[in-house]
Design a protein around this motif. Sequence first.
Motif, PDB file in Angstrom:
ATOM      1  N   LEU A 163       0.855  -1.184   0.000  1.00 42.63           N
ATOM      2  CA  LEU A 163       0.000   0.000   0.000  1.00 42.63           C
ATOM      3  C   LEU A 163       0.889   1.230   0.000  1.00 42.63           C
ATOM      4  CD1 LEU A 163      -2.617  -0.965   2.764  1.00 42.63           C
ATOM      5  CD2 LEU A 163      -2.573  -1.619   0.344  1.00 42.63           C
ATOM      6  N   LYS A 164       0.683   2.120  -0.953  1.00 40.03           N
ATOM      7  CA  LYS A 164       1.456   3.362  -1.033  1.00 40.03           C
ATOM      8  C   LYS A 164       0.510   4.546  -0.962  1.00 40.03           C
ATOM      9  CE  LYS A 164       3.403   4.898  -4.925  1.00 40.03           C
ATOM     10  NZ  LYS A 164       3.138   6.350  -5.125  1.00 40.03           N
ATOM     11  N   LEU A 165       0.819   5.490  -0.074  1.00 37.98           N
ATOM     12  CA  LEU A 165      -0.031   6.651   0.146  1.00 37.98           C
ATOM     13  C   LEU A 165       0.688   7.916  -0.289  1.00 37.98           C
ATOM     14  CD1 LEU A 165      -2.771   7.581   1.398  1.00 37.98           C
ATOM     15  CD2 LEU A 165      -1.514   7.947   3.543  1.00 37.98           C
ATOM     16  N   ASP A 166      -0.052   8.777  -1.011  1.00 32.21           N
ATOM     17  CA  ASP A 166       0.457  10.077  -1.441  1.00 32.21           C
ATOM     18  C   ASP A 166      -0.527  11.161  -1.056  1.00 32.21           C
ATOM     19  OD1 ASP A 166       2.983   9.607  -3.056  1.00 32.21           O
ATOM     20  OD2 ASP A 166       1.614   8.261  -4.126  1.00 32.21           O
ATOM     21  N   LEU A 167      -0.022  12.394  -0.924  1.00 34.44           N
ATOM     22  CA  LEU A 167      -0.856  13.573  -0.746  1.00 34.44           C
ATOM     23  C   LEU A 167      -0.610  14.472  -1.949  1.00 34.44           C
ATOM     24  CD1 LEU A 167      -2.873  14.946   1.196  1.00 34.44           C
ATOM     25  CD2 LEU A 167      -0.928  16.217   2.144  1.00 34.44           C
ATOM     26  N   VAL A 168      -1.602  14.545  -2.834  1.00 32.55           N
ATOM     27  CA  VAL A 168      -1.465  15.226  -4.121  1.00 32.55           C
ATOM     28  C   VAL A 168      -1.831  16.690  -3.972  1.00 32.55           C
ATOM     29  CG1 VAL A 168      -2.143  15.189  -6.543  1.00 32.55           C
ATOM     30  CG2 VAL A 168      -2.111  13.053  -5.237  1.00 32.55           C
ATOM     31  N   ASP A 169      -0.973  17.559  -4.494  1.00 34.90           N
ATOM     32  CA  ASP A 169      -1.208  19.008  -4.460  1.00 34.90           C
ATOM     33  C   ASP A 169      -2.461  19.341  -5.269  1.00 34.90           C
ATOM     34  OD1 ASP A 169      -1.091  21.840  -4.910  1.00 34.90           O
ATOM     35  OD2 ASP A 169       1.054  21.794  -4.493  1.00 34.90           O
ATOM     36  N   ASN A 170      -3.382  20.098  -4.671  1.00 36.70           N
ATOM     37  CA  ASN A 170      -4.629  20.430  -5.362  1.00 36.70           C
ATOM     38  C   ASN A 170      -4.482  21.551  -6.382  1.00 36.70           C
ATOM     39  OD1 ASN A 170      -6.212  18.490  -4.136  1.00 36.70           O
ATOM     40  ND2 ASN A 170      -6.911  19.829  -2.484  1.00 36.70           N
ATOM     41  N   LEU A 171      -3.362  22.253  -6.381  1.00 31.65           N
ATOM     42  CA  LEU A 171      -3.160  23.333  -7.356  1.00 31.65           C
ATOM     43  C   LEU A 171      -2.204  22.949  -8.473  1.00 31.65           C
ATOM     44  CD1 LEU A 171      -2.980  26.844  -5.627  1.00 31.65           C
ATOM     45  CD2 LEU A 171      -4.714  25.940  -7.159  1.00 31.65           C
ATOM     46  N   ASN A 172      -1.323  21.994  -8.222  1.00 36.16           N
ATOM     47  CA  ASN A 172      -0.307  21.623  -9.199  1.00 36.16           C
ATOM     48  C   ASN A 172      -0.412  20.135  -9.500  1.00 36.16           C
ATOM     49  OD1 ASN A 172       1.304  24.255  -9.279  1.00 36.16           O
ATOM     50  ND2 ASN A 172       1.320  23.794  -7.089  1.00 36.16           N
ATOM     51  N   ALA A 173      -1.039  19.831 -10.607  1.00 40.44           N
ATOM     52  CA  ALA A 173      -1.256  18.430 -10.976  1.00 40.44           C
ATOM     53  C   ALA A 173       0.075  17.685 -11.062  1.00 40.44           C
ATOM     54  CB  ALA A 173      -1.991  18.362 -12.319  1.00 40.44           C
TER      55      ALA A 173
END
Length: 268
Positions: free
Chosen positions: A243-253
């Motif tokens: 399982l790999k978790l990321d937090l994706v920037d909502n302004l910079n795809a």
Amino acid sequence: MALQHTLAAGLAALLPLIGLAQASPAPVRTFYTWQAAPTLTTAEAYFTNLQNGARIETPFRITFGLTSNWGLAPISVPQAGKSGHHHLLINRGLPLDFKKALPFDDQYIHFGKGQMETVLTLEPGTYTLRLLLADDRHLPHFVYSKPLKITVTRKNKDTDPLTLVSKGISFLNMAPDARLKGPFKVQFQASGFNVAHLSQKQKDTGHFRLTVTPKSGDKPVEMDFPNGQTEIQLAPPAGAYVLKLDLVDNLNAGKMLADSVSTTVRVE
């Protein structure tokens, strides 16, 4: 009909000028492979690292959870659908009137930026804590936690509360090489970061992304949570997974706000 379209277009153009924010439309929710329905029929907020009857010393960092059919949304941009922000109630019961905005004081602590945690600095004594979700106008939803009674045994005045928060993301309930039976819950945590809907396009906010990779060599399943969700129920077939978790920037795809974290589990 043409007149109605003209009036609607004119009103939409005027809203920014008169200071009225339009709520984002209700989000579309995707159901992924291996995703299971929530085990609870009613939504709830809850404490993820504090139990009823706990005895703690302060400062003490507490973390918040939210059932998977709801998501976090900062108050800066109104968001329709099953969304809200956390409130910590200290020695207060649920409001009698859910159509009245929650007050701002030491007993109603607001987390309107999409936070998932706070640091308690309470003096020694006995307290009742409760979480309550509310919308951008601070009107409460019927999404809340059970009350917890805790005892603060000591306040360590030499401890800086800021030192208890390290920026990063984590799995809250996944021990390394955990052996699990489905369906099981996977809880996400963001420390020092704010969680929001992708559609809100707010600076310094992100949304979670979970990648589940079978060790058998089968194709990974990528699960995106653009509606501010902070957990998921999974029911994959028996086998070993990463399982790999990321937090994706909502302004910079494509940009990640924090380093990825991974763990291995075996589903029996």
